[in-house]
Design a protein around this motif. Structure first.
Motif, mmCIF file in Angstrom:
data_model
loop_
_atom_site.group_PDB
_atom_site.id
_atom_site.type_symbol
_atom_site.label_atom_id
_atom_site.label_comp_id
_atom_site.label_asym_id
_atom_site.label_seq_id
_atom_site.Cartn_x
_atom_site.Cartn_y
_atom_site.Cartn_z
ATOM 1 N N VAL A 1 0.667 -1.352 0.095
ATOM 2 C CA VAL A 1 -0.176 0.072 -0.194
ATOM 3 C C VAL A 1 0.934 1.270 0.078
ATOM 4 O O VAL A 1 1.926 1.294 0.753
ATOM 5 C CB VAL A 1 -0.747 0.014 1.464
ATOM 6 N N SER A 2 0.760 2.145 -0.890
ATOM 7 C CA SER A 2 1.346 3.319 -0.934
ATOM 8 C C SER A 2 1.154 4.165 0.468
ATOM 9 O O SER A 2 0.504 3.913 1.067
ATOM 10 C CB SER A 2 0.749 4.226 -2.223
ATOM 11 N N ALA A 3 2.218 5.121 0.278
ATOM 12 C CA ALA A 3 2.491 5.801 1.692
ATOM 13 C C ALA A 3 1.216 6.764 2.197
ATOM 14 O O ALA A 3 1.017 6.965 3.068
ATOM 15 C CB ALA A 3 3.538 6.575 1.772
ATOM 16 N N ASP A 4 0.744 7.347 1.075
ATOM 17 C CA ASP A 4 -0.627 8.269 1.169
ATOM 18 C C ASP A 4 -1.942 7.158 1.335
ATOM 19 O O ASP A 4 -2.613 7.733 1.319
ATOM 20 C CB ASP A 4 -0.712 9.158 0.136
ATOM 21 N N GLY A 5 -1.755 5.951 1.052
ATOM 22 C CA GLY A 5 -2.909 5.180 1.178
ATOM 23 C C GLY A 5 -3.830 4.868 0.027
ATOM 24 O O GLY A 5 -4.916 4.385 0.082
ATOM 25 N N ARG A 6 -3.311 5.687 -1.032
ATOM 26 C CA ARG A 6 -4.388 5.814 -1.993
ATOM 27 C C ARG A 6 -4.375 4.567 -3.119
ATOM 28 O O ARG A 6 -5.092 4.316 -4.211
ATOM 29 C CB ARG A 6 -4.092 7.151 -2.807
ATOM 30 N N LEU A 7 -2.953 4.065 -3.206
ATOM 31 C CA LEU A 7 -2.756 2.971 -4.303
ATOM 32 C C LEU A 7 -2.391 1.888 -3.562
ATOM 33 O O LEU A 7 -1.725 1.734 -2.713
ATOM 34 C CB LEU A 7 -1.543 3.490 -5.091
ATOM 35 N N VAL A 8 -2.310 0.435 -4.359
ATOM 36 C CA VAL A 8 -1.860 -0.848 -4.187
ATOM 37 C C VAL A 8 -1.088 -1.134 -5.250
ATOM 38 O O VAL A 8 -1.829 -1.216 -6.219
ATOM 39 C CB VAL A 8 -3.263 -1.782 -3.714
ATOM 40 N N ALA B 1 8.588 0.221 -0.253
ATOM 41 C CA ALA B 1 8.530 1.457 -0.468
ATOM 42 C C ALA B 1 9.613 2.327 -0.412
ATOM 43 O O ALA B 1 10.467 2.234 0.641
ATOM 44 C CB ALA B 1 7.209 2.168 -0.013
ATOM 45 N N LEU B 2 10.177 3.132 -1.168
ATOM 46 C CA LEU B 2 11.331 4.421 -0.965
ATOM 47 C C LEU B 2 10.926 5.416 -0.156
ATOM 48 O O LEU B 2 9.576 5.817 -0.206
ATOM 49 C CB LEU B 2 11.707 4.644 -2.330
ATOM 50 N N PRO B 3 11.595 6.084 0.685
ATOM 51 C CA PRO B 3 11.133 7.091 1.627
ATOM 52 C C PRO B 3 10.572 8.271 0.847
ATOM 53 O O PRO B 3 10.030 9.322 1.637
ATOM 54 C CB PRO B 3 12.542 7.506 2.462
ATOM 55 N N ASP B 4 10.759 8.584 -0.473
ATOM 56 C CA ASP B 4 10.301 9.538 -0.953
ATOM 57 C C ASP B 4 8.603 9.581 -1.270
ATOM 58 O O ASP B 4 7.786 10.369 -1.680
ATOM 59 C CB ASP B 4 10.685 9.941 -2.426
ATOM 60 N N GLY B 5 7.937 8.387 -0.874
ATOM 61 C CA GLY B 5 6.678 7.963 -0.944
ATOM 62 C C GLY B 5 6.027 7.795 -2.456
ATOM 63 O O GLY B 5 5.025 7.543 -2.462
ATOM 64 N N GLU B 6 7.067 7.651 -3.404
ATOM 65 C CA GLU B 6 6.559 7.587 -4.756
ATOM 66 C C GLU B 6 6.950 6.297 -5.412
ATOM 67 O O GLU B 6 6.371 5.723 -5.826
ATOM 68 C CB GLU B 6 7.102 8.953 -5.549
ATOM 69 N N HIS B 7 8.449 6.031 -5.208
ATOM 70 C CA HIS B 7 8.901 4.899 -5.785
ATOM 71 C C HIS B 7 8.796 3.371 -4.899
ATOM 72 O O HIS B 7 8.645 3.651 -3.648
ATOM 73 C CB HIS B 7 10.439 5.044 -5.895
ATOM 74 N N VAL B 8 8.368 2.544 -5.704
ATOM 75 C CA VAL B 8 8.245 1.255 -5.005
ATOM 76 C C VAL B 8 9.251 0.399 -5.821
ATOM 77 O O VAL B 8 9.323 0.311 -6.894
ATOM 78 C CB VAL B 8 6.712 0.723 -5.213
ATOM 79 N N HIS C 1 17.219 2.504 1.515
ATOM 80 C CA HIS C 1 17.805 3.551 2.552
ATOM 81 C C HIS C 1 16.528 4.214 3.344
ATOM 82 O O HIS C 1 15.868 4.613 2.638
ATOM 83 C CB HIS C 1 18.669 4.471 1.973
ATOM 84 N N PRO C 2 16.616 4.343 4.492
ATOM 85 C CA PRO C 2 15.536 4.865 5.284
ATOM 86 C C PRO C 2 15.398 6.668 4.992
ATOM 87 O O PRO C 2 14.253 6.997 5.248
ATOM 88 C CB PRO C 2 15.762 4.903 6.845
ATOM 89 N N GLY C 3 16.494 7.270 4.271
ATOM 90 C CA GLY C 3 16.227 8.474 4.026
ATOM 91 C C GLY C 3 16.578 8.996 2.511
ATOM 92 O O GLY C 3 16.267 10.041 2.287
ATOM 93 N N ARG C 4 17.210 7.834 1.895
ATOM 94 C CA ARG C 4 17.578 8.415 0.528
ATOM 95 C C ARG C 4 17.259 7.252 -0.506
ATOM 96 O O ARG C 4 16.899 6.283 -0.150
ATOM 97 C CB ARG C 4 19.113 8.587 0.407
#
Length: 342
Positions: free
Chosen positions: A132-139, A180-187, A227-230
């Motif tokens: 599930v995406s970080a914003d909860g909108r996509l699977v 999920a990557l920390p930018d909330g966009e990449h998986v 990476h948790p931040g990059r």
């Protein structure tokens, strides 16, 4: 050099060893999801070690006989998504089905019949995964198409409607998982194909389309962590020859073999203890001191072997917050550690 591990807490809970050795099930809010029997439990640290390891959310499994898929929980804990043998299903905490996305069967025999019973479990351990995406909108779901070839699909988390598809024509998966990557966009998607090797991709939604990057290009690498931040990926060569850190463009930013630890190869377990430290395992044969857990810096330079005050067994699961988990030999007790003096 030896690095001493400091115990932060332990909990005895039957089945909890899956938090360490099991699939990378993902829960929202910094929690960990644990499949125990016919339900998926969400636990949060450090409450899990407070003496009362009660889950903060529980979701009944829609197919009690099937536990091979890698499932996920929404960031707000409002629903869980289960990766089934023939469907992806979103389930509310009260067990209600919110939606279902049907796909082909992960069973290894092509064209085998089904009885029509949704609880039927076909032979084989092959499975897909969801995230599930970080914003909860996509699977994001790795599934088998009805026509046979595998695909990575993007679903609307509200109703399960397919909003994007990536063909995976080279994949003949034994299993997969996603991070999920920390930018909330990449998986990132890691696909294991047994003796046939591994595949690695990342993707992101771009308007109504999908940008995808195939990171294979003749490589044979297993995704271990992000990476948790990059925007960096931590991988190991399929046979354990080396660990590598990759940028999203595929460039190798750091590399380390296991020889500096005195072992022939890395095991299939490593991750970020924090933004500057990686915990990795080496293969050992009956080592009286327990498994070979080693700390490395962010550029994969070996810092030293971890020394525990008592025996630990199996893998370790770094949590990215400066701590990691191990289990005992019986598999019912999970312990949380940090680097002494940190």
């Amino acid at each position: 050099m030896t690095i001493t591990a400091q115990l932060l807490g332990s909990v005895r809970l039957p089945g909890a060893a899956d938090l360490v050795d099991g699939p990378a099930r993902v829960a929202g809010g910094g929690g960990l999801a644990l499949r125990r029997g016919d339900r998926l439990e969400v636990h949060r640290m450090p409450e899990f070690f407070s003496g009362a390891p009660e889950p903060v959310a529980v979701f009944p499994a829609p197919w009690p006989g099937w536990d091979q898929g890698v499932d996920a929980v929404a960031p707000d804990l409002g629903f869980a998504v289960f990766s089934g043998q023939r469907a992806v299903r979103a389930v509310a905490a009260d067990g209600r089905t919110l939606w279902e996305y049907r796909h082909g069967c992960w069973g290894p025999v092509i064209g085998h019949p089904h009885t029509g019973d949704e609880q039927e479990v076909c032979s084989g351990l092959e499975h897909g995964s969801v995230l599930v995406s970080a914003d909860g909108r996509l699977v994001w779901a790795h599934v088998v198409g009805e026509d046979g070839p595998e695909r990575w699909v993007v679903l609307d988390a509200r109703d399960g409607r397919e909003v994007g598809r990536i063909p995976l024509e080279e994949s003949v998966a034994s299993g997969s998982y996603q991070l999920a990557l920390p930018d909330g966009e990449h998986v990132a998607l890691s696909v294991g194909m047994g003796q046939d090797g591994c595949l690695l991709y990342w993707a992101r939604r771009d308007g109504d389309g999908i940008v995808v990057r195939d990171l294979n290009e003749g490589l044979d690498r297993i995704l271990l962590d992000v990476h948790p931040g990059r925007g960096r990926l931590l991988t190991v060569e399929h046979n354990g020859a080396d660990l590598q850190v990759h940028g999203l463009d595929g460039e190798v930013l750091a590399e380390e073999t296991a020889h500096r630890t005195g072992a022939p190869r890395w095991d299939w377990c490593a991750g970020h203890v924090d933004a500057d430290t990686v915990l990795a395992l080496v293969e050992t044969d009956g080592d009286a001191d327990g498994p070979g857990h080693w700390l490395l810096d962010g550029d994969l330079r070996v810092l030293g072997r971890v020394a525990y005050p008592g025996p630990v067994a199996g893998y370790a699961r770094p949590l990215g917050d400066g701590t990691w988990l191990t289990r005992d030999r019986a598999g019912d007790t999970v312990s949380r550690w940090t680097r002494a003096g940190s």
